[in-house]
Design a protein around this motif. Structure first.
Motif, PDB file in Angstrom:
ATOM      1  N   ILE A 177      45.925  30.218  29.262  1.00  0.00           N
ATOM      2  CA  ILE A 177      45.292  28.902  29.148  1.00  0.00           C
ATOM      3  C   ILE A 177      45.264  28.156  30.477  1.00  0.00           C
ATOM      4  O   ILE A 177      44.607  27.120  30.599  1.00  0.00           O
ATOM      5  CB  ILE A 177      46.008  28.035  28.097  1.00  0.00           C
ATOM      6  CG1 ILE A 177      47.461  27.796  28.499  1.00  0.00           C
ATOM      7  CG2 ILE A 177      45.932  28.680  26.720  1.00  0.00           C
ATOM      8  CD1 ILE A 177      48.201  26.810  27.608  1.00  0.00           C
ATOM      9  N   LEU A 178      45.944  28.677  31.497  1.00  0.00           N
ATOM     10  CA  LEU A 178      45.993  28.011  32.792  1.00  0.00           C
ATOM     11  C   LEU A 178      44.690  28.256  33.556  1.00  0.00           C
ATOM     12  O   LEU A 178      43.979  29.237  33.317  1.00  0.00           O
ATOM     13  CB  LEU A 178      47.190  28.513  33.599  1.00  0.00           C
ATOM     14  CG  LEU A 178      48.573  28.179  33.022  1.00  0.00           C
ATOM     15  CD1 LEU A 178      49.659  28.903  33.814  1.00  0.00           C
ATOM     16  CD2 LEU A 178      48.809  26.673  33.016  1.00  0.00           C
ATOM     17  N   PRO A 179      44.362  27.379  34.514  1.00  0.00           N
ATOM     18  CA  PRO A 179      43.108  27.531  35.281  1.00  0.00           C
ATOM     19  C   PRO A 179      43.066  28.836  36.073  1.00  0.00           C
ATOM     20  O   PRO A 179      44.099  29.335  36.541  1.00  0.00           O
ATOM     21  CB  PRO A 179      43.136  26.323  36.221  1.00  0.00           C
ATOM     22  CG  PRO A 179      44.030  25.327  35.574  1.00  0.00           C
ATOM     23  CD  PRO A 179      45.079  26.130  34.862  1.00  0.00           C
ATOM     24  N   ASP A 230      47.874  37.246  43.565  1.00  0.00           N
ATOM     25  CA  ASP A 230      46.468  37.245  43.145  1.00  0.00           C
ATOM     26  C   ASP A 230      46.197  35.925  42.454  1.00  0.00           C
ATOM     27  O   ASP A 230      47.124  35.146  42.159  1.00  0.00           O
ATOM     28  CB  ASP A 230      46.191  38.421  42.209  1.00  0.00           C
ATOM     29  CG  ASP A 230      44.703  38.724  42.048  1.00  0.00           C
ATOM     30  OD1 ASP A 230      43.888  38.111  42.770  1.00  0.00           O
ATOM     31  OD2 ASP A 230      44.357  39.556  41.199  1.00  0.00           O
ATOM     32  N   THR A 231      44.938  35.674  42.158  1.00  0.00           N
ATOM     33  CA  THR A 231      44.610  34.522  41.321  1.00  0.00           C
ATOM     34  C   THR A 231      44.715  34.935  39.855  1.00  0.00           C
ATOM     35  O   THR A 231      44.518  36.105  39.510  1.00  0.00           O
ATOM     36  CB  THR A 231      43.187  34.018  41.590  1.00  0.00           C
ATOM     37  OG1 THR A 231      42.243  35.046  41.238  1.00  0.00           O
ATOM     38  CG2 THR A 231      43.018  33.624  43.042  1.00  0.00           C
ATOM     39  N   LEU A 232      44.995  33.972  39.015  1.00  0.00           N
ATOM     40  CA  LEU A 232      45.073  34.260  37.590  1.00  0.00           C
ATOM     41  C   LEU A 232      43.716  34.695  37.055  1.00  0.00           C
ATOM     42  O   LEU A 232      43.633  35.561  36.179  1.00  0.00           O
ATOM     43  CB  LEU A 232      45.574  33.020  36.840  1.00  0.00           C
ATOM     44  CG  LEU A 232      45.758  33.183  35.331  1.00  0.00           C
ATOM     45  CD1 LEU A 232      46.716  34.319  35.005  1.00  0.00           C
ATOM     46  CD2 LEU A 232      46.246  31.870  34.712  1.00  0.00           C
ATOM     47  N   GLY A 233      42.651  34.148  37.619  1.00  0.00           N
ATOM     48  CA  GLY A 233      41.314  34.529  37.179  1.00  0.00           C
ATOM     49  C   GLY A 233      41.050  36.005  37.368  1.00  0.00           C
ATOM     50  O   GLY A 233      40.497  36.671  36.475  1.00  0.00           O
ATOM     51  N   ASN A 234      41.457  36.537  38.506  1.00  0.00           N
ATOM     52  CA  ASN A 234      41.289  37.976  38.746  1.00  0.00           C
ATOM     53  C   ASN A 234      42.110  38.796  37.765  1.00  0.00           C
ATOM     54  O   ASN A 234      41.657  39.843  37.279  1.00  0.00           O
ATOM     55  CB  ASN A 234      41.699  38.331  40.177  1.00  0.00           C
ATOM     56  CG  ASN A 234      40.569  38.144  41.164  1.00  0.00           C
ATOM     57  OD1 ASN A 234      39.404  38.074  40.787  1.00  0.00           O
ATOM     58  ND2 ASN A 234      40.912  38.043  42.441  1.00  0.00           N
ATOM     59  N   GLN A 235      43.311  38.343  37.487  1.00  0.00           N
ATOM     60  CA  GLN A 235      44.155  39.078  36.550  1.00  0.00           C
ATOM     61  C   GLN A 235      43.576  39.056  35.135  1.00  0.00           C
ATOM     62  O   GLN A 235      43.670  40.040  34.396  1.00  0.00           O
ATOM     63  CB  GLN A 235      45.576  38.513  36.568  1.00  0.00           C
ATOM     64  CG  GLN A 235      46.355  38.875  37.809  1.00  0.00           C
ATOM     65  CD  GLN A 235      46.398  40.370  38.039  1.00  0.00           C
ATOM     66  OE1 GLN A 235      46.995  41.101  37.257  1.00  0.00           O
ATOM     67  NE2 GLN A 235      45.742  40.847  39.088  1.00  0.00           N
ATOM     68  N   LYS A 236      42.975  37.962  34.758  1.00  0.00           N
ATOM     69  CA  LYS A 236      42.319  37.894  33.454  1.00  0.00           C
ATOM     70  C   LYS A 236      41.194  38.923  33.356  1.00  0.00           C
ATOM     71  O   LYS A 236      40.941  39.488  32.287  1.00  0.00           O
ATOM     72  CB  LYS A 236      41.753  36.492  33.206  1.00  0.00           C
ATOM     73  CG  LYS A 236      42.810  35.414  32.972  1.00  0.00           C
ATOM     74  CD  LYS A 236      42.155  34.045  32.834  1.00  0.00           C
ATOM     75  CE  LYS A 236      43.178  32.941  32.635  1.00  0.00           C
ATOM     76  NZ  LYS A 236      42.548  31.595  32.551  1.00  0.00           N
ATOM     77  N   ARG A 237      40.550  39.187  34.466  1.00  0.00           N
ATOM     78  CA  ARG A 237      39.433  40.133  34.462  1.00  0.00           C
ATOM     79  C   ARG A 237      39.878  41.590  34.596  1.00  0.00           C
ATOM     80  O   ARG A 237      39.264  42.476  33.999  1.00  0.00           O
ATOM     81  CB  ARG A 237      38.460  39.784  35.597  1.00  0.00           C
ATOM     82  CG  ARG A 237      37.627  38.553  35.340  1.00  0.00           C
ATOM     83  CD  ARG A 237      36.538  38.381  36.386  1.00  0.00           C
ATOM     84  NE  ARG A 237      37.076  38.019  37.688  1.00  0.00           N
ATOM     85  CZ  ARG A 237      37.341  36.769  38.066  1.00  0.00           C
ATOM     86  NH1 ARG A 237      37.110  35.769  37.224  1.00  0.00           N
ATOM     87  NH2 ARG A 237      37.812  36.518  39.268  1.00  0.00           N
ATOM     88  N   PHE A 238      40.925  41.835  35.396  1.00  0.00           N
ATOM     89  CA  PHE A 238      41.216  43.218  35.769  1.00  0.00           C
ATOM     90  C   PHE A 238      42.552  43.760  35.263  1.00  0.00           C
ATOM     91  O   PHE A 238      42.760  44.974  35.276  1.00  0.00           O
ATOM     92  CB  PHE A 238      41.170  43.353  37.291  1.00  0.00           C
ATOM     93  CG  PHE A 238      39.849  42.978  37.885  1.00  0.00           C
ATOM     94  CD1 PHE A 238      38.703  43.685  37.548  1.00  0.00           C
ATOM     95  CD2 PHE A 238      39.734  41.911  38.757  1.00  0.00           C
ATOM     96  CE1 PHE A 238      37.472  43.347  38.085  1.00  0.00           C
ATOM     97  CE2 PHE A 238      38.505  41.555  39.298  1.00  0.00           C
ATOM     98  CZ  PHE A 238      37.366  42.277  38.961  1.00  0.00           C
TER      99      PHE A 238
END
Length: 470
Positions: free
Chosen positions: A170-172, A197-205
């Motif tokens: 749920i974090l940005p 890494d960024t959390l966004g990248n981890q959400k994707r990969f």
């Protein structure tokens, strides 16, 4: 605000230094305190907090000594039950550090007390998460290391899924992920060589964050888990209940002993003689019954895997100038009973006329020629089973180094074995252990499987031989 990752490659471990307006916090420090105290002094800061994401299993943390030397408060997440004075925080509790805040997010799953620390900058913006073993780059923490629990690894994996979904996902996307480990750690199975890494990248990969359901997550996270090293639960207990002062451990371990005093200490204490020199140097001459685990490899991990008793008295044979490093790296994984080192190293022992032993080592080319002449040549491949399964010499047996103590009875003392690993480090460890137990007919293949493969002489396969020693 300053955030620095302090990464230690031999343990694939990341500690963190956070500083704001003259106050500093350390997250998941290693056993030695000097680097953190020096860093704070350099910045003119006072160490206010030592945050622990959980009771670590793969190393002994430095929280107790660091708190004692700086007056800092030790902080754990909810449900932790430390055997010493510490703050056990509430879920969502915030700690002020200069002009920033650190919020506790209880994220059970790796262990039940596991927590993630969320850094809020001067404006209150969610900036970074220090995830410990909850979330790695490319992976998540293994769910089978919790101590004092009746929960199965599937139960823990379910908790981990819920923690990730309700607290992390749920974090940005711009939040930076600072994990507790990188590639090479046994705390996960698919970690990236990247350490942030960024959390966004981890959400994707990150495969674990892309699971379509809790059931799928549990199945994927628990699949293929190898048993953890035997020292893991012992280190976790030390981190929970407390341990000895590192300064005293270092003082005892760095006692210089003459060859005569070294021999007397070995006989009086039944100490294990640990020779940490490079493998091929060890092969050319060593003290009888000593074990070779080289400092240049994954030293601490192999010590923790192969020496069952953390309280085992240890005497060191070490290259000149490496004495403190060897004692410290032992202490990082809980081996606090080093009682000294051989002054002058093996050369002094040899010069004094004491008994020595040797190991025969041959080139990969010579080995390949011998194997061509006799395809039934007894060979022990001491790589991990996954390495062996990936590719090995047709017909050879697999005796993984990490299970050598359990499988020793399956080796015939009257047979001459040719021993190899991937590059030559582990084969020498294996041979030294076997020789100390009375196996004398052992020949090392220098350079290991990588050198054997380069000869292009031997048949290789990924077929798992039925006679594999597991």
């Amino acid at each position: 605000m300053i955030v620095e990752q302090i990464y230690t490659g031999c343990l694939a471990e990341a500690a963190y230094y956070i500083e704001s307006d003259g106050e500093a916090a350390i997250i998941d420090p290693l056993r030695e305190t000097k680097p953190y105290i020096d860093r704070a002094s350099e910045g003119g800061a006072v160490v206010k907090y030592v945050f622990e994401t959980h009771f670590h299993a793969d190393f002994v943390s430095g929280h107790l000594d660091l708190a004692a030397k700086t007056g800092a408060t030790i902080v754990f997440g909810p449900t932790a039950q430390p055997g010493y004075e510490a703050c056990v925080a509430r879920d969502g509790e915030e700690f002020t550090l200069g002009k920033v805040k650190i919020r506790v997010l209880h994220t059970p799953g790796h262990t039940m007390e596991s927590s993630t620390f969320l850094l809020l900058d001067e404006t209150g913006k969610e900036t970074a998460i220090f995830t410990g073993d909850t979330l790695f780059i490319g992976d998540v923490g293994r769910p089978d290391l919790a101590v004092k629990t009746d929960l199965t690894r599937e139960d823990l994996a379910g908790y981990l899924y819920d923690s990730l979904q309700s607290k992390i996902m749920i974090l940005p996307d711009k939040v930076i992920v600072y994990p507790g480990h990188g590639a090479g750690s046994a705390c996960g199975k698919n970690m990236s060589t990247e350490t942030t890494d960024t959390l966004g990248n981890q959400k994707r990969f990150n495969y674990a964050l892309r699971a379509q359901s809790k059931e799928a997550f549990v199945e994927e996270v628990t699949a293929g888990l190898m048993p953890p090293p035997q020292y893991f639960p012992k280190n976790a207990v030390m981190n929970r209940l407390g341990y000895g002062n590192l300064d005293e451990v270092m003082q005892q371990g760095t006692q210089s002993l003459s060859p005569a005093a070294f021999e007397a200490a070995a006989n009086a204490t039944n100490a294990l003689i640990l020779d940490v020199r490079e493998a091929q140097l060890f092969a050319k001459g060593f003290i009888p019954n000593s074990i070779n685990i080289g400092l240049e490899g994954q030293f601490a991990g192999w010590v923790g895997t192969l020496i069952p008793d953390l309280k085992q008295p240890i005497l060191l044979v070490v290259p000149e100038g490496k004495e403190e490093e060897a004692v410290l790296r032992l202490a990082r994984v809980g081996y606090d009973n080093c009682i000294g080192y051989l002054n002058g190293g093996f050369t002094a022992w040899q010069t004094a006329g004491w008994e020595v032993d040797k190991i025969q080592s041959i080139t990969a080319e010579t080995f390949a020629t011998l194997f061509e002449q006799n395809p039934n040549l007894p060979v022990l491949d001491v790589r991990r089973k996954s390495e062996y399964d990936s590719e090995h010499i047709v017909g050879v047996e697999n005796l993984p180094l990490d299970s050598i103590n359990e499988n020793m009875a399956r080796i015939d003392k009257d047979t001459t074995y040719y021993v190899h690993c991937a590059g030559g480090y582990r084969s020498m460890v294996a041979i030294s252990i076997l020789k100390a137990r009375g196996f004398t007919n052992l020949i090392d293949v220098a350079g290991g499987f990588s050198a054997i493969k380069q000869t292009n002489k031997l048949p290789l396969t990924n077929y798992v031989c039925p006679s594999t020693l597991l």
